[in-house]
Design an enzyme around this catalytic site. Structure first.
Site, mmCIF file in Angstrom:
data_model
loop_
_atom_site.group_PDB
_atom_site.id
_atom_site.type_symbol
_atom_site.label_atom_id
_atom_site.label_comp_id
_atom_site.label_asym_id
_atom_site.label_seq_id
_atom_site.Cartn_x
_atom_site.Cartn_y
_atom_site.Cartn_z
ATOM 1 N N ARG A 1 -5.741 12.418 -17.330
ATOM 2 C CA ARG A 1 -5.344 13.793 -16.798
ATOM 3 C C ARG A 1 -6.588 14.684 -16.886
ATOM 4 O O ARG A 1 -6.317 15.818 -16.917
ATOM 5 C CB ARG A 1 -3.971 14.367 -17.187
ATOM 6 C CG ARG A 1 -2.847 13.464 -16.926
ATOM 7 C CD ARG A 1 -2.438 13.219 -15.642
ATOM 8 N NE ARG A 1 -1.187 12.679 -15.243
ATOM 9 C CZ ARG A 1 -0.959 11.249 -15.360
ATOM 10 N NH1 ARG A 1 -1.904 10.589 -15.600
ATOM 11 N NH2 ARG A 1 0.185 11.137 -14.903
ATOM 12 N N SER B 1 5.552 15.594 -14.305
ATOM 13 C CA SER B 1 5.322 15.921 -15.819
ATOM 14 C C SER B 1 4.777 17.370 -15.959
ATOM 15 O O SER B 1 3.851 17.636 -15.645
ATOM 16 C CB SER B 1 4.103 14.765 -16.363
ATOM 17 O OG SER B 1 4.571 13.435 -16.014
ATOM 18 N N GLU C 1 0.387 20.021 -18.482
ATOM 19 C CA GLU C 1 -0.393 19.256 -17.495
ATOM 20 C C GLU C 1 -0.551 20.083 -16.088
ATOM 21 O O GLU C 1 -1.419 20.275 -15.343
ATOM 22 C CB GLU C 1 0.287 17.893 -17.122
ATOM 23 C CG GLU C 1 -0.617 16.971 -16.409
ATOM 24 C CD GLU C 1 0.286 16.087 -15.350
ATOM 25 O OE1 GLU C 1 -0.158 15.947 -14.390
ATOM 26 O OE2 GLU C 1 1.202 15.395 -16.010
HETATM 27 N N1 EPU Z 1 11.240 9.126 -22.736
HETATM 28 C C1 EPU Z 1 12.255 9.345 -23.530
HETATM 29 N N2 EPU Z 1 12.734 10.569 -23.177
HETATM 30 C C2 EPU Z 1 12.287 11.002 -22.071
HETATM 31 C C3 EPU Z 1 11.347 10.790 -21.285
HETATM 32 C C4 EPU Z 1 10.835 9.626 -21.730
HETATM 33 O O1 EPU Z 1 12.507 8.906 -24.611
HETATM 34 O O2 EPU Z 1 13.122 11.924 -21.424
HETATM 35 C C5 EPU Z 1 10.442 7.848 -23.287
HETATM 36 C C6 EPU Z 1 10.681 6.568 -22.390
HETATM 37 O O3 EPU Z 1 12.006 6.019 -22.854
HETATM 38 C C7 EPU Z 1 9.454 5.865 -22.632
HETATM 39 C C8 EPU Z 1 8.344 6.956 -22.880
HETATM 40 O O4 EPU Z 1 9.152 7.954 -23.160
HETATM 41 O O5 EPU Z 1 9.512 4.887 -23.821
HETATM 42 C C9 EPU Z 1 7.575 7.245 -21.684
HETATM 43 O O6 EPU Z 1 8.323 7.545 -20.460
HETATM 44 P P1 EPU Z 1 7.943 7.238 -19.140
HETATM 45 O O7 EPU Z 1 7.507 5.739 -18.879
HETATM 46 O O8 EPU Z 1 8.862 7.914 -17.979
HETATM 47 O O9 EPU Z 1 6.335 7.865 -18.687
HETATM 48 P P2 EPU Z 1 6.007 9.230 -19.363
HETATM 49 O O10 EPU Z 1 5.023 9.112 -20.388
HETATM 50 O O11 EPU Z 1 7.088 10.235 -19.607
HETATM 51 C C10 EPU Z 1 3.657 9.084 -17.789
HETATM 52 C C11 EPU Z 1 3.240 9.903 -16.755
HETATM 53 C C12 EPU Z 1 3.902 9.883 -15.470
HETATM 54 C C13 EPU Z 1 3.951 8.671 -15.044
HETATM 55 C C14 EPU Z 1 4.504 7.606 -15.844
HETATM 56 C C15 EPU Z 1 4.457 6.004 -15.725
HETATM 57 C C16 EPU Z 1 1.916 11.971 -17.963
HETATM 58 C C17 EPU Z 1 2.030 13.255 -18.589
HETATM 59 N N3 EPU Z 1 3.123 11.598 -17.387
HETATM 60 O O12 EPU Z 1 4.979 9.607 -18.132
HETATM 61 O O13 EPU Z 1 3.241 10.964 -14.436
HETATM 62 O O14 EPU Z 1 4.805 8.558 -13.668
HETATM 63 O O15 EPU Z 1 3.909 7.767 -17.248
HETATM 64 O O16 EPU Z 1 3.276 5.788 -15.882
HETATM 65 O O17 EPU Z 1 1.003 10.992 -18.376
HETATM 66 C C18 EPU Z 1 2.926 13.074 -13.588
HETATM 67 O O18 EPU Z 1 1.783 13.023 -14.284
HETATM 68 O O19 EPU Z 1 3.540 14.007 -12.946
HETATM 69 C C19 EPU Z 1 3.635 11.805 -13.889
HETATM 70 C C20 EPU Z 1 5.201 11.732 -13.444
#
Ligand code: EPU
Length: 344
Positions: free
Chosen positions: A162, A231, A327
């Site tokens: 990012r 995010s 972010e």
């Molecule tokens: N998780 C939880 N609780 C929650 C949310 C997530 O336990 O409320 C756990 C999930 O179970 C999973 C892990 O956290 O094990 C990761 O969750 P997720 O796959 O939803 O991805 P993220 O790391 O929360 C990132 C990006 C997203 C992108 C997704 C998919 C960042 C800041 N965010 O989210 O990007 O869509 O991966 O690749 O890196 C954005 O930047 O606006 C965005 C949506």
């Protein structure tokens, strides 16, 4: 003149949190010549606005806002790749769909990401195992002070998680004009991300596209129904020894390798573990299906958002000694503000 000017224009429909602040002067840029004319006339604290899906206006903006509506796409075919140059005011998701309908695969994992093409390199958008830097060949920009045009190759963009040069040395000083992507003709699906793994035999980018859409719809709110900026925080990078300590009490914490000494942990999980899911201040809430997203339930205000952000940061620090960095970026008056400035 191709440039439209608005005085004291409401910002509520120009950023996806929807707070009703105002722009003192707003220029709509749909041709490069309009941007050149603005620069010649002299810009006062300019900020470039795409579709406002990764920023929050925390007050009126009294400098010049340049609303980017540059459009256009061009493809050059080489022996082994398509070089696609796309104007920065195009909507990213529409562009992804367009590439797929042209038979050009590669961007399917990045479908449904809100925002414009111009915002994509600034924060090196990424999702489901892919980020923009993997395909970005170059970025062309106009310097907002001198009007000079420059092109940076992939390396000069200094992409990170990012992150890019447009958040550091070139921060708030450029108007990105276009992005050139190199999409190899020999398509290789990227199915490394957990929930895509079962598509292992997929030979159709549209299948991945639809799957990504389904996951995003499950987890992320529809911005037309609930104001949000995706995010809100970045996934923090912590030392492996710090992770080990946390794992003594929370072995289930989701973590991903980063480099030799550090790893990335899931901010959404941290916020959930702080019992903040659905926590509400005024009309701003931690989204129930993905705690990394904060939503405006309607008529929310930036003060409530900032109060909620401060509470989340304090709790993450108290419980895990982890600093959660936004972010999302914050603008008001004549500049961008750090979270520390906005909250104090
Ligand atoms: N998780 C939880 N609780 C929650 C949310 C997530 O336990 O409320 C756990 C999930 O179970 C999973 C892990 O956290 O094990 C990761 O969750 P997720 O796959 O939803 O991805 P993220 O790391 O929360 C990132 C990006 C997203 C992108 C997704 C998919 C960042 C800041 N965010 O989210 O990007 O869509 O991966 O690749 O890196 C954005 O930047 O606006 C965005 C949506």
């Amino acid at each position: 003149m191709e440039q439209k000017t608005f005085i004291h224009h409401s910002l509520s429909k120009l950023h996806t949190f929807g707070f009703n602040h105002h722009a003192t002067r707003l220029y709509v840029i749909s041709r490069l010549s309009a941007l050149e004319a603005c620069i010649q006339d002299g810009l006062d604290a300019p900020m470039v606005l795409g579709s406002g899906s990764n920023i929050v206006f925390t007050g009126d903006y009294t400098g010049h806002i340049l609303k980017n509506e540059l459009k256009g796409k061009q493809v050059i075919e080489t022996q082994d790749a398509y070089l696609v140059t796309v104007a920065s005011g195009e909507i990213w998701h529409d562009f992804v769909v367009w590439t797929l309908t042209q038979g050009i695969a590669g961007l399917e994992n990045l479908a449904f990401i809100p925002g414009t093409v111009g915002a994509a390199p600034v924060q090196n958008i990424g999702a489901y195992g892919v980020d923009l830097s993997q395909f970005c060949k170059s970025v062309t920009y106009v310097d907002l002070t001198s009007g000079a045009r420059s092109t940076l190759d992939q390396q000069a963009c200094r992409f990170g998680y990012r992150d890019s040069v447009f958040k550091h040395d070139l921060k708030n000083q450029t108007f990105i004009e276009s992005v050139t992507l190199k999409l190899p003709k020999k398509w290789r699906p990227n199915l490394t991300y957990g929930t895509l793994k079962h598509l292992v035999s997929s030979s159709d980018p549209w299948e991945i596209y639809h799957h990504v859409g389904a996951i995003r719809r499950q987890k992320l709110p529809d911005v037309t129904a609930l104001g949000n900026a995706g995010s809100f925080f970045k996934n923090p990078i912590i030392s492996k020894s710090h992770l080990k300590k946390i794992q003594q009490n929370f072995p289930e914490i989701p973590c991903y390798p980063n480099d030799h000494e550090t790893c990335k942990v899931a901010a959404g999980w941290i916020i959930e573990a702080c019992q903040f899911k659905q926590k509400t201040i005024g009309r701003i809430q931690v989204y129930d299906k993905q705690a990394l997203v904060l939503v405006n339930l309607g008529d929310g205000c930036s003060q409530d958002l900032m109060q909620l952000v401060r509470l989340i940061q304090q709790m993450a620090w108290k419980k895990f000694s982890i600093q959660l960095d936004p972010e999302v970026r914050f603008y008001a008056q004549q500049s961008e503000w750090t979270i520390h400035d906005v909250c104090n």
